[in-house]
Scaffold this motif. Structure first.
Motif, PDB file in Angstrom:
ATOM      1  N   LYS A   2      40.813 -12.256 -22.780  1.00  0.00           N
ATOM      2  CA  LYS A   2      39.948 -13.103 -21.950  1.00  0.00           C
ATOM      3  C   LYS A   2      38.732 -12.324 -21.452  1.00  0.00           C
ATOM      4  N   LYS A   3      37.571 -12.959 -21.600  1.00  0.00           N
ATOM      5  CA  LYS A   3      36.317 -12.324 -21.200  1.00  0.00           C
ATOM      6  C   LYS A   3      35.914 -12.825 -19.811  1.00  0.00           C
ATOM      7  N   ILE A   4      35.817 -11.902 -18.860  1.00  0.00           N
ATOM      8  CA  ILE A   4      35.496 -12.288 -17.486  1.00  0.00           C
ATOM      9  C   ILE A   4      34.185 -11.612 -17.067  1.00  0.00           C
ATOM     10  N   ILE A   5      33.231 -12.401 -16.623  1.00  0.00           N
ATOM     11  CA  ILE A   5      31.987 -11.826 -16.092  1.00  0.00           C
ATOM     12  C   ILE A   5      32.102 -11.852 -14.566  1.00  0.00           C
ATOM     13  N   ILE A   6      31.899 -10.698 -13.950  1.00  0.00           N
ATOM     14  CA  ILE A   6      31.998 -10.629 -12.484  1.00  0.00           C
ATOM     15  C   ILE A   6      30.634 -10.256 -11.923  1.00  0.00           C
ATOM     16  N   LYS A   7      30.109 -11.106 -11.053  1.00  0.00           N
ATOM     17  CA  LYS A   7      28.832 -10.800 -10.404  1.00  0.00           C
ATOM     18  C   LYS A   7      29.105 -10.413  -8.952  1.00  0.00           C
ATOM     19  N   ARG A 154      23.601 -16.350 -17.303  1.00  0.00           N
ATOM     20  CA  ARG A 154      23.049 -16.157 -18.649  1.00  0.00           C
ATOM     21  C   ARG A 154      23.895 -15.190 -19.468  1.00  0.00           C
ATOM     22  N   VAL A 155      24.428 -14.169 -18.813  1.00  0.00           N
ATOM     23  CA  VAL A 155      25.315 -13.232 -19.511  1.00  0.00           C
ATOM     24  C   VAL A 155      26.587 -13.970 -19.954  1.00  0.00           C
ATOM     25  N   ALA A 156      27.120 -14.802 -19.045  1.00  0.00           N
ATOM     26  CA  ALA A 156      28.363 -15.528 -19.351  1.00  0.00           C
ATOM     27  C   ALA A 156      28.182 -16.448 -20.556  1.00  0.00           C
ATOM     28  N   THR A 157      27.037 -17.145 -20.611  1.00  0.00           N
ATOM     29  CA  THR A 157      26.834 -18.060 -21.740  1.00  0.00           C
ATOM     30  C   THR A 157      26.514 -17.282 -23.023  1.00  0.00           C
ATOM     31  N   LEU A 158      25.763 -16.201 -22.879  1.00  0.00           N
ATOM     32  CA  LEU A 158      25.452 -15.373 -24.060  1.00  0.00           C
ATOM     33  C   LEU A 158      26.735 -14.872 -24.724  1.00  0.00           C
ATOM     34  N   LEU A 159      27.705 -14.476 -23.890  1.00  0.00           N
ATOM     35  CA  LEU A 159      28.944 -13.894 -24.423  1.00  0.00           C
ATOM     36  C   LEU A 159      30.037 -14.938 -24.637  1.00  0.00           C
ATOM     37  N   ASP A 160      29.720 -16.183 -24.291  1.00  0.00           N
ATOM     38  CA  ASP A 160      30.725 -17.244 -24.344  1.00  0.00           C
ATOM     39  C   ASP A 160      32.000 -16.811 -23.605  1.00  0.00           C
ATOM     40  N   ALA A 161      31.803 -16.448 -22.344  1.00  0.00           N
ATOM     41  CA  ALA A 161      32.899 -15.905 -21.528  1.00  0.00           C
ATOM     42  C   ALA A 161      33.926 -16.981 -21.193  1.00  0.00           C
ATOM     43  N   ASP A 162      35.104 -16.532 -20.773  1.00  0.00           N
ATOM     44  CA  ASP A 162      36.146 -17.470 -20.343  1.00  0.00           C
ATOM     45  C   ASP A 162      35.978 -17.844 -18.872  1.00  0.00           C
ATOM     46  N   MET A 163      35.402 -16.934 -18.094  1.00  0.00           N
ATOM     47  CA  MET A 163      35.255 -17.216 -16.665  1.00  0.00           C
ATOM     48  C   MET A 163      34.114 -16.390 -16.067  1.00  0.00           C
ATOM     49  N   LEU A 164      33.394 -17.022 -15.130  1.00  0.00           N
ATOM     50  CA  LEU A 164      32.392 -16.291 -14.343  1.00  0.00           C
ATOM     51  C   LEU A 164      32.887 -16.243 -12.904  1.00  0.00           C
ATOM     52  N   ALA A 213      23.199 -22.022 -10.438  1.00  0.00           N
ATOM     53  CA  ALA A 213      23.742 -21.108 -11.457  1.00  0.00           C
ATOM     54  C   ALA A 213      25.158 -21.526 -11.841  1.00  0.00           C
ATOM     55  N   VAL A 214      25.929 -21.987 -10.855  1.00  0.00           N
ATOM     56  CA  VAL A 214      27.289 -22.465 -11.137  1.00  0.00           C
ATOM     57  C   VAL A 214      27.221 -23.657 -12.090  1.00  0.00           C
ATOM     58  N   LYS A 215      26.323 -24.585 -11.777  1.00  0.00           N
ATOM     59  CA  LYS A 215      26.217 -25.805 -12.586  1.00  0.00           C
ATOM     60  C   LYS A 215      25.846 -25.467 -14.035  1.00  0.00           C
ATOM     61  N   ARG A 216      24.873 -24.561 -14.161  1.00  0.00           N
ATOM     62  CA  ARG A 216      24.440 -24.165 -15.504  1.00  0.00           C
ATOM     63  C   ARG A 216      25.628 -23.618 -16.303  1.00  0.00           C
ATOM     64  N   THR A 217      26.452 -22.814 -15.639  1.00  0.00           N
ATOM     65  CA  THR A 217      27.570 -22.164 -16.325  1.00  0.00           C
ATOM     66  C   THR A 217      28.669 -23.168 -16.668  1.00  0.00           C
ATOM     67  N   VAL A 218      28.999 -24.010 -15.678  1.00  0.00           N
ATOM     68  CA  VAL A 218      30.059 -25.007 -15.892  1.00  0.00           C
ATOM     69  C   VAL A 218      29.637 -25.992 -16.984  1.00  0.00           C
ATOM     70  N   ASP A 219      28.359 -26.379 -16.965  1.00  0.00           N
ATOM     71  CA  ASP A 219      27.847 -27.288 -17.997  1.00  0.00           C
ATOM     72  C   ASP A 219      27.993 -26.678 -19.396  1.00  0.00           C
ATOM     73  N   ALA A 220      27.964 -25.340 -19.444  1.00  0.00           N
ATOM     74  CA  ALA A 220      28.126 -24.663 -20.742  1.00  0.00           C
ATOM     75  C   ALA A 220      29.611 -24.506 -21.091  1.00  0.00           C
ATOM     76  N   GLY A 221      30.488 -25.063 -20.244  1.00  0.00           N
ATOM     77  CA  GLY A 221      31.923 -25.037 -20.560  1.00  0.00           C
ATOM     78  C   GLY A 221      32.654 -23.803 -20.065  1.00  0.00           C
ATOM     79  N   ILE A 222      32.053 -23.104 -19.090  1.00  0.00           N
ATOM     80  CA  ILE A 222      32.686 -21.879 -18.588  1.00  0.00           C
ATOM     81  C   ILE A 222      33.111 -22.078 -17.131  1.00  0.00           C
ATOM     82  N   GLU A 223      34.411 -21.941 -16.896  1.00  0.00           N
ATOM     83  CA  GLU A 223      34.927 -22.075 -15.529  1.00  0.00           C
ATOM     84  C   GLU A 223      34.288 -21.014 -14.633  1.00  0.00           C
ATOM     85  N   THR A 224      33.910 -21.426 -13.423  1.00  0.00           N
ATOM     86  CA  THR A 224      33.201 -20.510 -12.518  1.00  0.00           C
ATOM     87  C   THR A 224      33.866 -20.531 -11.156  1.00  0.00           C
TER      88      THR A 224
END
Ligand code: GLU
Length: 251
Positions: A2-7, A154-164, A213-224
């Motif tokens: 699982k790929k997790i991006i942590i900000k 943007r990093v989360a969508t670039l990497l198609d992460a599982d969670m931000l 930023a949350v909306k952008r990520t969730v819209d891309a299918g990544i749980e945030t």
């Protein structure tokens, strides 16, 4: 894996009293990240704090109003930040890798694929935590991503992460009705409208931009999730789908 991006935001990393990097906070954060990395999660950290660390490092009294001084602060602070991370992660046998990015690195297809390849290679090598920040010493206005919430999205969508995971100084979104953390948010539009209309009812200013930023990520299918970075002991539960945080589910 699982790929997790942590900000992690400046408020978590620096002491409010003097703006210096908060060593105690960093130790807790690094311990929690090393722990989930050890459990097999692939972690990419997006860390703020360069400008903050530079301000105190240069002995300035307040946040600089002019761009060149801010850029100078970032140049000084970024090395302090990485020095701190490197020393702490070493205790866990983990190396760090620095990537400083601008908006062009995402907008240009060739550049973004290089960034993706570099991060993929680092992950393949193992035991390395990539640490990303905006390249604040060169990125102003049109070449800037803006804030690190958006950078991490943007990093989360670039990497198609599982969670931000957005680490802030609050536990999550606080409901004005119950005064408790809203654990799960299905309808982000409703929350967005609410944050816009009635800012003061959420715990921090700037929540409206964070939610963009949350909306952008969730819209891309990544749980945030939004969680408290001063309580990184909650991270393992949060990435496992539980824990104290506000979780924005994908549809
Ligand atoms: N890149 C900035 C820094 O490292 C922070 C920007 C942000 O937190 O949104 O200080």
């Amino acid at each position: 894996m699982k790929k997790i991006i942590i900000k992690v935001g400046t408020g978590v990393l620096t002491r409010e009293s003097d703006g210096q990097l908060d060593g105690a906070s960093l130790v807790k954060l690094v311990t929690a990240i090393a722990d989930i990395s050890d459990q097999g999660y692939q972690v990419v950290l997006v860390s703020s704090g360069a400008v903050g660390a530079g301000i105190s490092g240069l002995g300035l009294k307040e946040y600089p109003a002019d761009v060149p001084t801010r850029q100078a602060c970032a140049a000084v602070g970024q090395t302090r930040l990485m020095h701190a991370y490197e020393n702490l992660f070493r205790n866990f046998g983990v190396s760090v890798a620095q990537l400083l990015l601008t908006a062009d690195d995402f907008n240009d297809a060739e550049r973004s694929s290089r960034v993706r390849d570099t991060l993929a290679k680092l992950s393949e090598m193992g035991n390395i935590i990539p640490i990303i920040n905006e390249n604040d010493s060169v990125a102003v206005e049109e070449i800037s991503v803006g804030d690190n919430d958006m950078l991490s999205s943007r990093v989360a969508t670039l990497l198609d992460a599982d969670m931000l995971v957005l680490m802030s100084t609050i536990d999550g979104l606080i409901s004005p009705e119950t005064n408790e953390v809203v654990r799960e948010i299905e309808d982000i539009e409703a929350v967005l409208n609410y944050a816009r209309a009635d800012r003061g009812k959420f715990s921090i200013g700037g929540m409206a931009t964070k939610l963009q930023a949350v909306k952008r990520t969730v819209d891309a299918g990544i749980e945030t999730v939004i969680m408290n970075g001063t309580r990184p002991d909650r991270l393992a539960a949060v990435v496992a789908g539980d824990g104290v945080c506000s979780r924005f589910k994908t549809q």
